[in-house]
Design an enzyme around this catalytic site. Structure first.
Site, PDB file in Angstrom:
ATOM      1  N   THR A   1       0.901  -0.860  -0.052  1.00 13.60           N
ATOM      2  CA  THR A   1       0.190   0.065  -0.144  1.00 13.60           C
ATOM      3  C   THR A   1       0.942   1.294  -0.107  1.00 13.60           C
ATOM      4  OG1 THR A   1      -1.812  -1.523   1.091  1.00 13.60           O
ATOM      5  CG2 THR A   1      -1.381   1.631   1.445  1.00 13.60           C
TER       6      THR A   1
ATOM      7  N   GLU B   1      15.309  -1.370   8.097  1.00 14.92           N
ATOM      8  CA  GLU B   1      15.092  -2.748   7.961  1.00 14.92           C
ATOM      9  C   GLU B   1      15.897  -3.400   6.935  1.00 14.92           C
ATOM     10  OE1 GLU B   1       9.915  -2.464   9.267  1.00 14.92           O
ATOM     11  OE2 GLU B   1      10.985  -2.739   6.501  1.00 14.92           O
TER      12      GLU B   1
ATOM     13  N   ALA C   1       3.416  -8.864   9.519  1.00 16.66           N
ATOM     14  CA  ALA C   1       1.572  -8.858   9.811  1.00 16.66           C
ATOM     15  C   ALA C   1       1.057  -9.085   8.477  1.00 16.66           C
ATOM     16  CB  ALA C   1       1.542  -7.070  10.389  1.00 16.66           C
TER      17      ALA C   1
ATOM     18  N   HIS D   1       8.161  -7.740   9.353  1.00 22.46           N
ATOM     19  CA  HIS D   1       7.531  -6.545   9.236  1.00 22.46           C
ATOM     20  C   HIS D   1       6.744  -8.024   8.551  1.00 22.46           C
ATOM     21  CE1 HIS D   1       7.449  -3.676   6.682  1.00 22.46           C
ATOM     22  NE2 HIS D   1       6.070  -3.879   6.310  1.00 22.46           N
TER      23      HIS D   1
ATOM     24  N   ALA E   1       2.163   0.209  11.126  1.00 19.82           N
ATOM     25  CA  ALA E   1       2.645   1.443  10.637  1.00 19.82           C
ATOM     26  C   ALA E   1       3.858   1.138   9.697  1.00 19.82           C
ATOM     27  CB  ALA E   1       2.044   2.636  10.943  1.00 19.82           C
ATOM     28  N   ARG E   2       4.789   2.381  10.280  1.00 14.32           N
ATOM     29  CA  ARG E   2       5.946   2.561   9.423  1.00 14.32           C
ATOM     30  C   ARG E   2       6.704   2.532  10.737  1.00 14.32           C
ATOM     31  NH1 ARG E   2       4.300   0.091   6.095  1.00 14.32           N
ATOM     32  NH2 ARG E   2       4.787   0.935   3.264  1.00 14.32           N
TER      33      ARG E   2
END
Length: 316
Positions: free
Chosen positions: A73, A260, A284, A282, A230-231
């Site tokens: 997204t 990351e 999810a 990361h 989120a981030r």
């Protein structure tokens, strides 16, 4: 037509990419280092990326490139202005990971609330067997029923988290620019001050960078469970690490990091072994079903583009 998938490993080894062959010749790269990107997109008409960074100077080597399909997204890893100036279409995927992210959010919060790491270690170490006692109730844990769950960012994911939290008996507070009918919407300070659980689901922008910092943490209740889905940079990671160490907040979970994979220089690394910290890589968004939806949406985006239609375009 040449299609290049630049970081297929981030999509999972179990995801079948053969459907992309309908568009032409497909080159699949498990990962692409920054200094390899220019060469690998030089002859590509369409590229598929997840986390790969595409900047203006990289596009100078991509004379044939017509489309960038992002398997996510968020699109902050792509220079949209550079794409606009070169007539390159950029698409993202929305809504595919809602249930996956909400599931991990709630699972992480429940694990932290119930001290599952500690209780599992008690059994796995043999202490439970040797104790001769039928049960152990320390550390104390509490029901989430009747607690206030604050949601920062009330989009598709935030709303799904709220629905699950309501099913657990939580009162919901939402922080969103545009109020939502039937939902208690409050400002950020109120959200921080009144939440027993606070989960973060807002995009990373200039306005949201370090949105949760030392000041906001100072408003929180000491028993709060804070989760970032989120981030990484939406929260000030140093402020969070300091708050965990000083027990200014009760527990912290995150699936995302400002850089990351998680770097050893990141302040979060220093609290990775804390019993009330739960870190995930990361993942999810990545339930198998969500990844299949993501790929299918990317295929639909490519089909639409080739037909001259606009679908999930973000560059303009």
């Amino acid at each position: 037509m040449n299609i290049a998938v630049l970081d297929a490993a981030t999509l999972g080894e179990d995801l079948d990419l053969s459907a992309l062959k309908e568009f032409g010749r497909v080159s699949v790269y498990p990962m692409t280092a920054p200094d390899q990107v220019a060469d690998r997109i030089a002859d590509a008409d369409i590229i598929l990326i997840n986390k790969i960074v595409i900047r203006a100077q990289t596009l100078e080597h991509a004379a044939r490139l017509r489309m960038i399909a992002i398997a996510a997204t968020g699109f902050d890893n792509v220079d949209l202005e550079a794409c606009r100036s070169r007539g390159i279409a950029v698409t993202n995927v929305v809504g595919y990971s809602t249930h996956s992210v909400a599931q991990l959010t709630v699972a992480t919060v429940l694990s932290l609330a119930c001290h599952l790491r500690t209780y599992h270690a008690f059994v796995a170490s043999g202490e439970y067997t040797a104790s001769g006692i039928h049960n152990r109730l320390s550390p104390v844990y509490h029901e989430l029923y009747g607690r206030t769950w604050g949601v920062l960012g009330y989009g598709h994911i935030g709303q799904q988290v709220a629905r699950v939290a309501e099913a657990l008996g939580c009162r919901i507070l939402a922080c969103k620019r545009t109020p939502v009918e039937g939902v208690a919407c409050v400002d950020l300070d109120t959200l921080c001050a009144e939440s027993d659980i606070l989960s973060v689901h807002t995009p990373l922008t200039d306005d949201t960078r370090h949105m949760i910092g030392a000041r906001e943490i100072g408003l929180m209740r000491p028993h709060i469970i804070l989760y970032n889905g989120a981030r990484g940079a939406v929260v000030d990671e140093k402020a969070v690490a300091d708050a965990v160490r000083s027990e200014r907040i009760f527990a912290f979970g995150t699936d995302v990091y400002s850089r990351e994979p998680l770097a050893q220089e990141n302040p979060i690394w220093e609290i990775k072994d804390h019993p009330r910290v739960l870190l995930t890589p990361h993942m999810a968004w990545g339930a198998y079903e969500a990844r299949c939806r993501c790929l299918q949406e990317m295929i639909l985006n490519i089909r639409a583009f080739l037909k001259g239609e606009r679908r999930c375009r973000v560059e303009s």
